[in-house]
Design an enzyme around this catalytic site. Structure first.
Site, PDB file in Angstrom:
ATOM      1  N   LYS A   1     -11.062  -0.942  -1.471  1.00 36.65           N
ATOM      2  CA  LYS A   1     -10.786  -1.829  -0.351  1.00 36.65           C
ATOM      3  C   LYS A   1     -11.940  -1.645   0.631  1.00 36.65           C
ATOM      4  O   LYS A   1     -12.423  -0.519   0.752  1.00 36.65           O
ATOM      5  CB  LYS A   1      -9.462  -1.443   0.337  1.00 36.65           C
ATOM      6  CG  LYS A   1      -8.218  -1.568  -0.576  1.00 36.65           C
ATOM      7  CD  LYS A   1      -6.996  -0.942   0.090  1.00 36.65           C
ATOM      8  CE  LYS A   1      -5.805  -0.904  -0.864  1.00 36.65           C
ATOM      9  NZ  LYS A   1      -4.632  -0.190  -0.331  1.00 36.65           N
TER      10      LYS A   1
ATOM     11  N   GLU B   1       0.116  -3.256   4.698  1.00 37.23           N
ATOM     12  CA  GLU B   1      -1.038  -2.353   4.804  1.00 37.23           C
ATOM     13  C   GLU B   1      -1.096  -1.639   6.152  1.00 37.23           C
ATOM     14  O   GLU B   1      -0.829  -2.248   7.176  1.00 37.23           O
ATOM     15  CB  GLU B   1      -2.332  -3.166   4.690  1.00 37.23           C
ATOM     16  CG  GLU B   1      -3.017  -3.054   3.359  1.00 37.23           C
ATOM     17  CD  GLU B   1      -3.537  -1.681   3.015  1.00 37.23           C
ATOM     18  OE1 GLU B   1      -3.594  -0.806   3.896  1.00 37.23           O
ATOM     19  OE2 GLU B   1      -3.882  -1.458   1.851  1.00 37.23           O
ATOM     20  N   ASP B   2      -1.498  -0.374   6.125  1.00 32.92           N
ATOM     21  CA  ASP B   2      -1.701   0.355   7.391  1.00 32.92           C
ATOM     22  C   ASP B   2      -3.189   0.556   7.698  1.00 32.92           C
ATOM     23  O   ASP B   2      -3.518   1.121   8.735  1.00 32.92           O
ATOM     24  CB  ASP B   2      -1.031   1.738   7.335  1.00 32.92           C
ATOM     25  CG  ASP B   2      -1.759   2.693   6.412  1.00 32.92           C
ATOM     26  OD1 ASP B   2      -2.138   2.273   5.304  1.00 32.92           O
ATOM     27  OD2 ASP B   2      -1.968   3.856   6.801  1.00 32.92           O
TER      28      ASP B   2
ATOM     29  N   SER C   1      -2.589   0.436  -4.289  1.00 29.87           N
ATOM     30  CA  SER C   1      -3.099   1.623  -3.593  1.00 29.87           C
ATOM     31  C   SER C   1      -4.408   2.095  -4.193  1.00 29.87           C
ATOM     32  O   SER C   1      -4.623   1.972  -5.397  1.00 29.87           O
ATOM     33  CB  SER C   1      -2.061   2.743  -3.713  1.00 29.87           C
ATOM     34  OG  SER C   1      -2.619   3.986  -3.351  1.00 29.87           O
ATOM     35  N   ALA C   2      -5.255   2.680  -3.342  1.00 33.93           N
ATOM     36  CA  ALA C   2      -6.518   3.250  -3.829  1.00 33.93           C
ATOM     37  C   ALA C   2      -6.314   4.625  -4.445  1.00 33.93           C
ATOM     38  O   ALA C   2      -7.215   5.169  -5.074  1.00 33.93           O
ATOM     39  CB  ALA C   2      -7.493   3.376  -2.659  1.00 33.93           C
TER      40      ALA C   2
ATOM     41  N   LYS D   1      -9.091   5.302   6.115  1.00 26.79           N
ATOM     42  CA  LYS D   1      -7.817   4.886   5.522  1.00 26.79           C
ATOM     43  C   LYS D   1      -8.029   3.731   4.552  1.00 26.79           C
ATOM     44  O   LYS D   1      -8.710   2.757   4.892  1.00 26.79           O
ATOM     45  CB  LYS D   1      -6.827   4.456   6.609  1.00 26.79           C
ATOM     46  CG  LYS D   1      -6.193   5.615   7.334  1.00 26.79           C
ATOM     47  CD  LYS D   1      -5.135   5.123   8.309  1.00 26.79           C
ATOM     48  CE  LYS D   1      -4.571   6.287   9.109  1.00 26.79           C
ATOM     49  NZ  LYS D   1      -3.676   5.823  10.174  1.00 26.79           N
TER      50      LYS D   1
ATOM     51  N   THR E   1       1.865  10.203   3.959  1.00 29.43           N
ATOM     52  CA  THR E   1       0.802  11.047   3.399  1.00 29.43           C
ATOM     53  C   THR E   1      -0.544  10.852   4.101  1.00 29.43           C
ATOM     54  O   THR E   1      -1.464  11.636   3.869  1.00 29.43           O
ATOM     55  CB  THR E   1       0.604  10.735   1.903  1.00 29.43           C
ATOM     56  OG1 THR E   1       0.672   9.324   1.757  1.00 29.43           O
ATOM     57  CG2 THR E   1       1.646  11.398   1.048  1.00 29.43           C
TER      58      THR E   1
ATOM     59  N   ASP F   1       0.876  -1.158   0.000  1.00 31.10           N
ATOM     60  CA  ASP F   1       0.000   0.000   0.000  1.00 31.10           C
ATOM     61  C   ASP F   1       0.928   1.227   0.000  1.00 31.10           C
ATOM     62  O   ASP F   1       2.114   1.112   0.330  1.00 31.10           O
ATOM     63  CB  ASP F   1      -0.878  -0.035   1.256  1.00 31.10           C
ATOM     64  CG  ASP F   1      -1.655   1.237   1.443  1.00 31.10           C
ATOM     65  OD1 ASP F   1      -2.345   1.645   0.500  1.00 31.10           O
ATOM     66  OD2 ASP F   1      -1.572   1.842   2.542  1.00 31.10           O
ATOM     67  N   LEU F   2       0.408   2.366  -0.382  1.00 32.60           N
ATOM     68  CA  LEU F   2       1.259   3.566  -0.463  1.00 32.60           C
ATOM     69  C   LEU F   2       1.123   4.464   0.772  1.00 32.60           C
ATOM     70  O   LEU F   2       2.033   4.537   1.608  1.00 32.60           O
ATOM     71  CB  LEU F   2       0.875   4.364  -1.725  1.00 32.60           C
ATOM     72  CG  LEU F   2       1.582   5.711  -1.910  1.00 32.60           C
ATOM     73  CD1 LEU F   2       3.069   5.530  -2.182  1.00 32.60           C
ATOM     74  CD2 LEU F   2       0.932   6.499  -3.052  1.00 32.60           C
ATOM     75  N   ASP F   3      -0.053   5.111   0.876  1.00 30.84           N
ATOM     76  CA  ASP F   3      -0.260   6.121   1.920  1.00 30.84           C
ATOM     77  C   ASP F   3      -0.188   5.485   3.306  1.00 30.84           C
ATOM     78  O   ASP F   3      -0.981   4.596   3.626  1.00 30.84           O
ATOM     79  CB  ASP F   3      -1.643   6.774   1.755  1.00 30.84           C
ATOM     80  CG  ASP F   3      -1.768   7.521   0.432  1.00 30.84           C
ATOM     81  OD1 ASP F   3      -0.895   8.338   0.133  1.00 30.84           O
ATOM     82  OD2 ASP F   3      -2.754   7.266  -0.295  1.00 30.84           O
TER      83      ASP F   3
HETATM   84  C1  BG6 Z   1      -5.672   5.622   0.016  1.00 26.53           C
HETATM   85  C2  BG6 Z   1      -5.748   6.437   1.295  1.00 26.53           C
HETATM   86  O1  BG6 Z   1      -4.366   5.163  -0.150  1.00 26.53           O
HETATM   87  O2  BG6 Z   1      -6.033   6.412  -1.108  1.00 26.53           O
HETATM   88  C3  BG6 Z   1      -7.113   7.078   1.421  1.00 26.53           C
HETATM   89  O3  BG6 Z   1      -5.504   5.588   2.404  1.00 26.53           O
HETATM   90  C4  BG6 Z   1      -7.442   7.884   0.178  1.00 26.53           C
HETATM   91  O4  BG6 Z   1      -7.122   7.896   2.563  1.00 26.53           O
HETATM   92  C5  BG6 Z   1      -7.336   6.972  -1.054  1.00 26.53           C
HETATM   93  O5  BG6 Z   1      -8.749   8.414   0.249  1.00 26.53           O
HETATM   94  C6  BG6 Z   1      -7.629   7.705  -2.357  1.00 26.53           C
HETATM   95  O6  BG6 Z   1      -6.583   8.604  -2.589  1.00 26.53           O
HETATM   96  P1  BG6 Z   1      -6.619   9.785  -3.638  1.00 26.53           P
HETATM   97  O7  BG6 Z   1      -5.207  10.295  -3.599  1.00 26.53           O
HETATM   98  O8  BG6 Z   1      -6.979   9.212  -4.960  1.00 26.53           O
HETATM   99  O9  BG6 Z   1      -7.635  10.770  -3.164  1.00 26.53           O
HETATM  100 MG    MG Z   2      -2.630   3.267   3.530  1.00 24.36          MG
END
Ligand code: BG6
Ligand code: MG
Length: 215
Positions: free
Chosen positions: A143, A167-168, A112-113, A43, A15, A7-9
């Site tokens: 997710k 994953e966090d 990542s989402a 998240k 972030t 996962d990224l964020d």
């Molecule tokens: C996920 C985050 O990685 O991405 C969420 O944990 C976030 O908080 C989602 O809403 C979507 O991200 P973005 O950058 O497309 O708004």
């Molecule tokens: Mg995350």
């Protein structure tokens, strides 16, 4: 273990705190109270699904136009913070772990989402480590649906049981487990109760250490 899907964020980059600031600003503008506990539920969710949670909490109804405008505003506020980021905001041991996995022939994917994933990976200079990138521009289900990780494994030519997911988010750990992956939670054991194992961060992890984990 043939592959790792990250996962990224909140796992690779710090972030998650910027998403929180931007969502809280939007929620407050809509008259909805929004705290760190609420944020934990958001998240990992897509932008659309996150807005749903906030509107539901506040009992706010919205037209499609309003939703689009609010998500746009949230993203603009988020990006203002992202544009101030530098490569120091890659979390500790991230670059070292990615390089170590690569040197040992382990495939690496992003799961990542976020629709801002590529921008962020480039900004903190870790884009080059990834064999596959599955982000919010390539998925249709948020997710805890496992779609993002299943696409990641498929892109790497691996089966879920050959991959570790990092994953966090509660929703992200659920997605990994539903998809048949080994899930490493990054954060608190009290929050990520469904993870197979939890570490506070990537610090101290290496290819060797991951291989010692009993799947
Ligand atoms: C996920 C985050 O990685 O991405 C969420 O944990 C976030 O908080 C989602 O809403 C979507 O991200 P973005 O950058 O497309 O708004
Ligand atoms: Mg995350």
């Amino acid at each position: 273990m043939k592959a790792c899907i990250f996962d990224l964020d909140g796992v690779l980059v710090d972030t998650a705190k910027y998403h929180f600031i931007a969502w809280r600003r939007l929620a407050n503008e809509l008259g909805v109270d929004f705290n760190e506990h609420d944020n934990e539920q958001l998240k990992g969710l897509s932008r659309d699904a996150s807005l749903d949670v906030i509107l539901k909490k506040g009992g706010v109804s919205a037209t499609l136009e309003q939703r689009t405008e609010w998500m746009f505003n949230k993203n603009e506020w988020y990006l203002e913070l992202v544009h101030q980021m530098n490569s120091d905001e890659v979390l500790p041991n991230t670059k070292e772990l990615l390089a170590d996995l690569k040197a040992n022939g382990c495939k690496i994917a992003l799961g990542s989402a976020s629709k801002n994933a590529v921008l962020i990976l480039e900004r903190v200079d870790i884009y080059k480590y990834f064999d596959a990138i599955i982000d919010g521009t390539k998925t249709s289900k948020s997710k805890p649906d496992p779609e993002v990780f299943l696409l990641g494994a498929e892109s790497l030519g691996c089966k879920p049981e050959e991959c570790i997911v990092f994953e966090d988010a509660i929703s992200g750990v659920q997605a990994a487990k539903t998809g048949g992956f080994y899930a490493i939670g990054i954060g608190s054991e009290d929050v990520l109760t469904q993870a197979d194992i939890v570490f506070p961060s990537l610090e101290g992890l290496s290819f060797e250490k991951l291989n010692q984990i009993k799947f």
